[in-house]
Design an enzyme around this catalytic site. Structure first.
Site, PDB file in Angstrom:
ATOM      1  CG  ASN A  10      -1.734   1.214   1.405  1.00  0.00           C
ATOM      2  OD1 ASN A  10      -1.778   2.049   0.505  1.00  0.00           O
ATOM      3  ND2 ASN A  10      -2.392   1.351   2.545  1.00  0.00           N
ATOM      4  CE  LYS A  12      -0.284   3.279   4.689  1.00  0.00           C
ATOM      5  NZ  LYS A  12      -0.214   3.397   6.157  1.00  0.00           N
ATOM      6  CG  HIS A  96      -6.014   1.882   4.966  1.00  0.00           C
ATOM      7  ND1 HIS A  96      -5.620   2.834   5.869  1.00  0.00           N
ATOM      8  CD2 HIS A  96      -4.971   1.013   4.852  1.00  0.00           C
ATOM      9  CE1 HIS A  96      -4.386   2.559   6.277  1.00  0.00           C
ATOM     10  NE2 HIS A  96      -3.973   1.460   5.679  1.00  0.00           N
ATOM     11  CD  GLU A  98      -3.193   5.499   6.592  1.00  0.00           C
ATOM     12  OE1 GLU A  98      -3.134   5.545   5.349  1.00  0.00           O
ATOM     13  OE2 GLU A  98      -2.278   4.998   7.293  1.00  0.00           O
ATOM     14  CD  GLU A 168      -3.736  -2.611   7.186  1.00  0.00           C
ATOM     15  OE1 GLU A 168      -2.599  -2.818   6.758  1.00  0.00           O
ATOM     16  OE2 GLU A 168      -4.399  -1.604   6.902  1.00  0.00           O
ATOM     17  N   GLY A 174       2.054   2.220  10.782  1.00  0.00           N
ATOM     18  CA  GLY A 174       3.006   3.318  10.659  1.00  0.00           C
ATOM     19  C   GLY A 174       3.692   3.700  11.963  1.00  0.00           C
ATOM     20  CB  SER A 214       4.674  -1.818  12.078  1.00  0.00           C
ATOM     21  OG  SER A 214       4.305  -0.470  12.292  1.00  0.00           O
TER      22      SER A 214
HETATM   23  P1  PGA Z   1       2.523   0.240   7.667  1.00  0.00           P
HETATM   24  O1  PGA Z   1       1.090   0.477   6.962  1.00  0.00           O
HETATM   25  O2  PGA Z   1       3.060  -1.057   7.130  1.00  0.00           O
HETATM   26  O3  PGA Z   1       3.337   1.443   7.264  1.00  0.00           O
HETATM   27  O4  PGA Z   1       2.261   0.171   9.130  1.00  0.00           O
HETATM   28  C1  PGA Z   1       0.230  -0.602   6.760  1.00  0.00           C
HETATM   29  C2  PGA Z   1      -1.061  -0.124   6.135  1.00  0.00           C
HETATM   30  O5  PGA Z   1      -1.501   0.994   6.458  1.00  0.00           O
HETATM   31  O6  PGA Z   1      -1.669  -0.823   5.315  1.00  0.00           O
END
Ligand code: PGA
Length: 255
Positions: A10, A12, A96, A98, A168, A174, A214
């Protein structure tokens, strides 16, 4: 286990078209080296077409990061699932955290998007997960169960085969903090039960359940060794060809 692992990057809101093309050429080499693993990347909308051209004929699948559920109309700024199919996408991330947290996306919207993605002939990667506050209040299971049930509401077992669910935990995204593999496994096993109750045992036992939050080369193998973790949705570590390659290798069992 007959489920083919899926590792999805992803990206982003990162990478120009040129950067995306360069990164995906490295990803293509990793995917070719591990044909047992399905590999997907999710660039920003503006890079989808260029990345599609760059991966043409290769093993990497193209994903989008979001979509709108209506196929067309007066919806300024939106991109429909059908148009994502048109640009060459095979899958679409929906719900997601976010999107849920920063853009107010509800479970109902996630459900509509997942159904629109299926109707357009693609696979939705449906994201679920609890916040730190919810985890500390011992609500992880209740939150995740409700999110999965609502995301899958109204789906028929006959159309659900392409669905992927990504667990997640919001506090792990993140942040560098990852769920303990055993804790993640427990949530995944619960998700599979919920899918079985909603869509039947056969759909549940074939559905890929990804872990995200992460994921990095140092923890990927242990996470994906869990019985109900069938791959990873990777943010930060998917932006470098070498770390994403190491995660693909872990999914293939060659790490
Ligand atoms: P990350 O993001 O691996 O940077 O924690 C995962 C995601 O948001 O899908």
């Amino acid at each position: 286990m007959s489920r083919r692992p899926l590792v999805a990057g992803n990206w982003k809101l990162h990478l120009t078209i040129a950067e995306a093309k360069e990164l995906v050429s490295g990803v293509g080499a990793s995917a070719a080296a591990d044909p047992g693993v399905e590999v997907a990347v999710a660039p920003v909308f503006t890079a989808l077409s260029a990345v599609h051209e760059a991966i043409a004929g290769g093993p990497v699948r193209l994903a989008a990061q979001d979509c709108y559920w209506e196929p067309k109309g007066a919806f300024t700024g939106e991109v429909s699932a059908t148009l994502l199919r048109d640009v060459g996408c095979d899958c679409v991330i929906v719900g997601h955290s976010e999107r849920r947290q920063l853009f107010g996306e509800t479970d109902e919207a996630v459900n509509r998007k997942a159904r629109a993605v299926l109707d357009a002939g693609m696979a939705p990667i449906v994201c679920v997960g609890e916040t730190l506050e919810q985890r500390e209040a011992n609500q992880t299971e209740a939150i995740v169960v409700a999110q999965v049930e609502r995301a899958l509401a109204g789906l028929a077992a006959t159309q659900a085969a392409p669905v992927v669910v990504a667990y997640e935990p919001v506090w792990a995204i993140g942040t560098g903090r990852t769920a303990q593999p055993q804790d993640a496994q427990a949530v995944h096993a619960r998700i599979r039960q919920v899918v079985a109750a909603a869509l039947g045992e056969s759909v549940a036992s074939n559905m890929r359940l990804l872990y995200g939050g992460s994921v990095k080369p140092s923890n990927a193998a242990e996470l994906m060794a869990q019985a109900d973790i069938d791959g990873a949705l990777v943010g930060g570590a998917s932006l470098q060809a070498d770390s994403f390659d190491a995660i693909i290798a872990a999914a293939a069992g060659r790490a």
